[in-house]
Scaffold this motif. Sequence first.
Motif: not given
Length: 250
Positions: A93-106, A120-125, A131-137
């Motif tokens: 249930n990600p927030f559908p229209t929100m960016s990948i970054y903001d889904n994590v940062a919200i 930035d650091r916490i989103v990347e970490d 186990a998603l970073w490489d697919e979305v970075k």
Amino acid sequence: MKDKIVVKDLNAWYGEFQALKGINLAIKENAITAILGPSGCGKSTFIRCLNRLHELRSDAKIEGEILLDGRSVFSMDPVEVRRKIGMVFQRPNPFPTMSIYDNVAIGLKLNGVRDRDTLDRIVEDSLKKAALWDEVKDKLKMPGNSLSGGQQQRLCIARAIATNPEVILFDEPTSALDPISAVKIEDLLVDLKENYTVVIVTHNIQQAGRVSDYVAFFWMGELVEFGRTAEVFENPKEELTEAYLTGRIG
Ligand SMILES: Nc1ncnc2c1ncn2[C@@H]1O[C@H](COP(=O)(O)OP(=O)(O)OP(=O)(O)O)[C@@H](O)[C@H]1O
Ligand SMILES: [Mg+2]
């Protein structure tokens, strides 16, 4: 191993219907506890009690004690309880229209974190831990719903990790996923227990066998059996547990 959550004489109701009856259970720190049992036996209700989501329902009632590191969750601010005890649901249930970054940062932003480098650091970490970073970075600005179902579930796990919880509850996190995505999530759960206490509800007995250290078997609102997964699977003490594990009931 240390007890992270201790549940004492827990009863829970929806209106007149009692969904949990006298549950006593200790959840070990840095381990995976699987909650098993047939549909309707109270698994989701149980984990929703742990982070005080059950109480949000107007017809809900709860009795008993839940201690997190020895402290009653009922004496804590519910928002604080839910920060310490995060949750991942069955359907991504990600927030559908929100960016990948903001889904994590919200969650961090809601907690008042503004500093770009920190975010930035916490989103990347968090994405790395999920186990998603490489697919979305390279596409962090794309919307959450541009990802596959399995990726969306890992995004939800990254979102849960970002606010630095101590416990993560998973309610059938792989049941809506294809087998390959499910295996990725299972591997991830095993990695996560290094840093978190994990509770997973699953219908999948094999999955519980693969990933969990402890298993709790529920039946019609009661805890029938609890123990180390290997012991319960090889040598269940209760007839009902054996019947469920061998597929005779359920
Ligand atoms: N909102 C509700 N109002 C009334 N009864 C409910 C409600 N939600 C759940 N129940 C009842 O409480 C019992 C436990 O439900 P719960 O969702 O915890 O089961 P579960 O073990 O998670 O099942 P499943 O494996 O199907 O997800 C069930 O008998 C269910 O019908
Ligand atoms: Mg459920």
